[in-house]
Motif scaffolding. Sequence first.
Motif, short mmCIF file in Angstrom:
data_model
loop_
_atom_site.label_atom_id
_atom_site.label_comp_id
_atom_site.label_asym_id
_atom_site.label_seq_id
_atom_site.Cartn_x
_atom_site.Cartn_y
_atom_site.Cartn_z
N GLN A 1 0.84 -1.19 0.00
CA GLN A 1 0.00 0.00 0.00
C GLN A 1 0.88 1.24 0.00
N GLY A 2 0.65 2.13 -0.95
CA GLY A 2 1.43 3.35 -1.04
C GLY A 2 2.66 3.24 -1.92
N GLY A 3 2.94 2.04 -2.45
CA GLY A 3 4.05 1.89 -3.37
C GLY A 3 5.25 1.20 -2.75
N LEU A 4 6.27 1.02 -3.56
CA LEU A 4 7.48 0.31 -3.19
C LEU A 4 8.63 1.29 -3.09
N THR A 5 9.41 1.19 -2.00
CA THR A 5 10.58 2.06 -1.83
C THR A 5 11.84 1.22 -1.77
N GLU A 6 12.97 1.89 -1.89
CA GLU A 6 14.26 1.18 -1.81
C GLU A 6 14.43 0.52 -0.45
N ARG A 7 13.92 1.16 0.58
CA ARG A 7 14.06 0.62 1.93
C ARG A 7 13.27 -0.68 2.11
N ASP A 8 12.22 -0.88 1.31
CA ASP A 8 11.40 -2.08 1.42
C ASP A 8 12.15 -3.33 0.99
N GLY A 9 13.23 -3.19 0.26
CA GLY A 9 13.90 -4.34 -0.31
C GLY A 9 13.31 -4.65 -1.67
#
Length: 595
Positions: A550-558
Amino acid sequence: MKKHPLVYGAVSAMLFGSMAFPAAAEEVSGTTIRLVLEHQAESALVNGREAKLEAPAMVVDGSFYVPVKWVGDQLGQKVEWHGDRGAVGLTTPLAYIEWNLGAGTAAVNGKTLPIAETAVVQDGKLLAKLSWLAPYMQAAYSYEPNPSRVTLTFVQAPNAPYSESVYSEDKQPNSRPMAKFMTDKAEYRIGEPVQYFQMSYDPDSEGLPEIQWTGKKDAFFEAGTHPVTLRVRDWKYNWSKPFTLNITVKDEVLYTPVEYGWYERAPGTLIGRASAVVGADVVETAELSSEGLPELSGSVKQDSRVRLVSGNGASFESEGLLYKGKAAGKARIYAHYANGLDREERLTAVIRNPSREKAVTVKVEKEGKLAPTLYHRANGFAAVWEYLNVPPEGRELTIEPGETAVLDAFALQPGQGVVAIRDLTASGNVEIGWIAHRGEVEPLEAYADPRAAAGFDEAGSAGAVREASGSLGLAASGEFAYADAVLLLNQQAVTEFSKWTIDTPAIERAGTVYTIKLDNKAKASIALRATKGIVDGSLRVNGKVVALPQGGLTERDGALLVHRTDGTGKEVVVEWMEAPGSTRTVEWLYYPLQK
């Protein structure tokens, strides 16, 4: 192995001694008993503790046989010797079984069959075929060939009434629920998945609305004994007594915490973060990095469909013609506009036939829209999702020479924005336009009006859409960009952790469907990773949607695990379309599964 004759006179004394039967194992309410027996071993394990056997278990003609008296005693299932008829009797939860040693028969609830189908006598001891006996004993078992051994698991029925309600004001006594669970094995390697079988219940059949685990993990990454405890609650807020099972992990590594994600996590989950959640536990892992990874080698193809991209999320602050583009044949219209005025405005997409002689037929093949909203930059993925996944209506327009038709129309309040994506095929040359106008103004008249709004964008002018170039290696296409990029991957040629980088500006990625076609001739995991910023969009594998966080994927998410190929040779198609509002590009990660 030599099977001895069934001469019960000698057997009876050896099997049961002097008729003074040892007491059955004390039955504890709801206790789980796990027995581990090995072929020809003189001892066995009872809940992890060693116990001596009077007769070893053994493999006979490919079947595993266990000593009836010893197993019955451990599970609290009564075993008797009937000297008058030379028979051994066993009372199980589901049946009364009797082996008549003199007659050479076995009987289940009175129905006889040859004893050789169920048991053998070895050195004066009766051993029963486990695969035949276990269902009657309501016991589960698993077999390991190296060494040849079985693990037998049984949950005893309670031998006393349950504790009643803990509330003194409860006028109608209520039984406490019972917490129970099992695992699929008695012993695990480091990083090996643990399967839990939930067996809790409520004697009053009220249901179990709340379950609490302590120490539960999908896998354990340290050798040793790990207690796992379960409590359950019924609808009257009575909690069960804690039920604890010790999980034994031997000092042998199957997967590291990082490897576990690639091999065992379900598609649609995040892997490779600095802090990765494994089951209910947070496991510190190495930061996922793609630096230095080789680029995937494979042929890249592109569709002949051109893209007409406009708006790019900008707010229009005057009325008139916002965009004008040209197409012939296949085209994809991709628009993202917002109302920057302080009044309601209409936004209309029109299509014109510039020919003075010949009519044009336009077929709308696919489309996706985000309805007017103030949160258009955060919710643009809805249009992308609809475009990829919702079957089109299949509209068809016939536009006479010199005529103009309306493709789409929106009413926008101040600050609201829309996203529209549409694939169409025209039988000839067409012009596509987007117009901002008031409700009382006819959009076709506005399109004919030579006045153009500030910021008017016509294909070919500065800032217009260009070809999708960069590392994809796609050739230029005049003033328009190719709509799709497809990577055809021979998996057997990729033997190391690799990546496919999509490194193009946002205006060139807009409206592009990126596809990886895998021949599925090797086992591997495929993941999607944001390089920086936030990435959102629609992702599917063989037509099935894989949801992003939810809200998209970030670099921190892996990385988001997308799919795991099984090497069966049936082609796998992975599709990705970026949503408006994404601030950075993505890269695909390919991880061969070689263990």
